[in-house]
Design a protein around this motif. Structure first.
Motif, mmCIF file in Angstrom:
data_model
loop_
_atom_site.group_PDB
_atom_site.id
_atom_site.type_symbol
_atom_site.label_atom_id
_atom_site.label_comp_id
_atom_site.label_asym_id
_atom_site.label_seq_id
_atom_site.Cartn_x
_atom_site.Cartn_y
_atom_site.Cartn_z
ATOM 1 N N VAL A 143 0.169 -5.930 -1.278
ATOM 2 C CA VAL A 143 0.464 -5.564 0.107
ATOM 3 C C VAL A 143 -0.733 -5.890 0.995
ATOM 4 O O VAL A 143 -1.872 -5.540 0.673
ATOM 5 C CB VAL A 143 0.806 -4.067 0.211
ATOM 6 C CG1 VAL A 143 0.916 -3.637 1.670
ATOM 7 C CG2 VAL A 143 2.111 -3.768 -0.512
ATOM 8 N N VAL A 286 1.108 -2.198 7.179
ATOM 9 C CA VAL A 286 1.319 -2.992 5.966
ATOM 10 C C VAL A 286 2.271 -4.145 6.245
ATOM 11 O O VAL A 286 3.120 -4.092 7.141
ATOM 12 C CB VAL A 286 1.867 -2.123 4.823
ATOM 13 C CG1 VAL A 286 0.842 -1.085 4.399
ATOM 14 C CG2 VAL A 286 3.177 -1.456 5.215
ATOM 15 N N CYS A 293 6.161 -1.069 -1.181
ATOM 16 C CA CYS A 293 5.632 0.282 -0.940
ATOM 17 C C CYS A 293 6.593 1.374 -1.413
ATOM 18 O O CYS A 293 6.182 2.506 -1.612
ATOM 19 C CB CYS A 293 5.327 0.488 0.546
ATOM 20 S SG CYS A 293 4.060 -0.625 1.194
#
Length: 412
Positions: A143, A286, A293
């Motif tokens: 990420v 992000v 996530c």
């Protein structure tokens, strides 16, 4: 033998707590010595069948932030259980009855709060789901994270002993409380809750650590308490996990600095996030907030007005509101009837009235909407709020809304 319901005696505390641990399984994640100090025995009940504890309930005295920033006295209901050998005998109802009656008689706390292992139980007692929590498991190896401007100018200082910097962390936390509805002011002793870290409950993780984000003057602007669990993917490649316990920051730069630190820890490829606000800003920092996530949203705080008038007058409203609400509350009938709520961002009044009602709902819906986390309009669409005057539902829903999602900052 007849079950006796009575206020807890200090000499009975160990037996009482043992019964709670049995009910919630093993240790239930509860720190015995900490709860010994936190328990308010004069606000705790035990249901006894002879010498056997068959039910319990306890209240904690909190002050909770409500929309507008006021810290409102609130009764936190916890430690609730009934033994499976004594179900369907009215024990839970008797405990709920007594706790709410005594809270009302004291005249201090217009709100009652709880977190629920089994949420379906408490709706019949007037509790509505007022906040949700965000959990996530972030693949920090893949990420991307873009932090706000100025994040790189803060100095990060690691304290291996989290307790040694507790005062600095609590100072940041205290400044944050009025800014978000649902946050609890730390009553004395509760500042120790985030520091509980018994080795037998670490499940392979290391000891609790704490990182501080400091500005050029050395002022602490943010912190995170966390633990590290080292591991590998089976081929010798490191794949460790950062277990975030809690974090707060006073501004966007410090917030970004703390998250950058958590993302960049050596040998760590995953960040486990638990019990954060549903609108937590990292979701917008992000590059992939879903696939990498894995965010999940869960029920958190349930609330119910003990005194409708005092509760609704204690908060402010995003838009001007003048509405008559017809409240149903079979369990606390003193709340039933019509109430005129009038207010705005500067304050509010809520008083009895004989005027025709604009909305009709139960106290459960008021509890759900109270902190701004559940829209009255959504409850109306579900058939749980009736609009009696055209336009009243939309206006009231806009007034109850908040610009930050409410969040329960720590359990009890």
């Amino acid at each position: 033998m007849k079950t006796e319901l009575r206020t807890l005696r200090r000499s009975e505390w160990d037996s009482w707590f043992d019964g709670i641990l049995r009910a919630f399984g093993a240790a239930g994640g509860l720190d015995r010595e900490l709860y010994r100090e936190l328990t308010e025995t004069d606000r705790s009940l035990g249901a006894w069948d002879g010498d056997e504890l068959v039910g319990s309930a306890s209240l904690f005295s909190f002050r909770m932030a409500v929309p507008g920033g006021a810290l409102v006295p609130s009764a936190g209901l916890a430690m609730v259980h009934v033994s499976p050998t004594h179900r369907r005998r009215g024990i839970l109802r008797s405990m709920m009855r007594r706790q709410l009656d005594e809270t009302r008689d004291a005249g201090v706390e217009p709100l009652s709060l709880l977190t629920a292992s089994e949420p379906g139980i408490y709706g019949r007692f007037g509790y509505g789901m007022a906040t949700r929590r965000l959990d996530a498991d972030i693949d920090t190896a893949r990420v991307t994270l873009k932090t706000p401007p100025g994040s790189d100018r803060l100095r990060m200082r690691l304290a291996d002993d989290a307790a040694s910097v507790s005062d600095a962390c609590e100072s940041v936390y205290a400044r944050r409380v009025p800014e978000r509805p649902g946050m609890l002011e730390r009553a004395p002793g509760w500042e120790r809750m985030p520091l509980t870290d018994p080795p037998e409950k670490r499940k392979g993780a290391g000891a609790l650590a704490c990182v501080l984000a400091e500005d050029e003057a050395g002022e602490v602007r943010g912190y995170a308490r966390y633990a590290l669990r080292h591991g590998s993917d089976g081929t010798g490649v490191a794949r460790g996990t950062v277990l975030l316990r809690d974090m707060e920051a006073l501004d966007t730069a410090a917030y970004g600095a703390v998250w950058r630190y958590l993302f960049d820890l050596d040998l760590m490829t995953d960040l486990r996030v638990r019990d954060r606000p549903v609108d937590d800003a990292w979701l917008h920092m992000v590059g992939d907030s879903v696939r990498l996530c894995r965010p999940r949203w869960r029920d958190s705080l349930f609330a119910r007005p003990v005194e409708v008038g005092a509760a609704l007058a204690a908060r402010t409203y995003t838009a001007p509101v003048d509405v008559v609400i017809d409240v149903e509350d079979a369990f606390c009938p003193w709340n039933e009837g019509r109430w005129r709520l009038s207010g705005d961002a500067g304050g509010a009044r809520c008083e009895r009235t004989r005027d025709a009602a604009d909305l009709a709902l139960s106290v459960r819906e008021l509890g759900a909407a109270y902190l701004g986390g559940t829209a009255l309009r959504a409850l109306g669409s579900a058939g749980r709020v009736r609009e009696l005057r055209p336009g009243a539902l939309g206006a009231a829903s806009a007034a109850f809304a908040t610009d930050q999602a409410p969040w329960l900052s720590h359990g009890f």
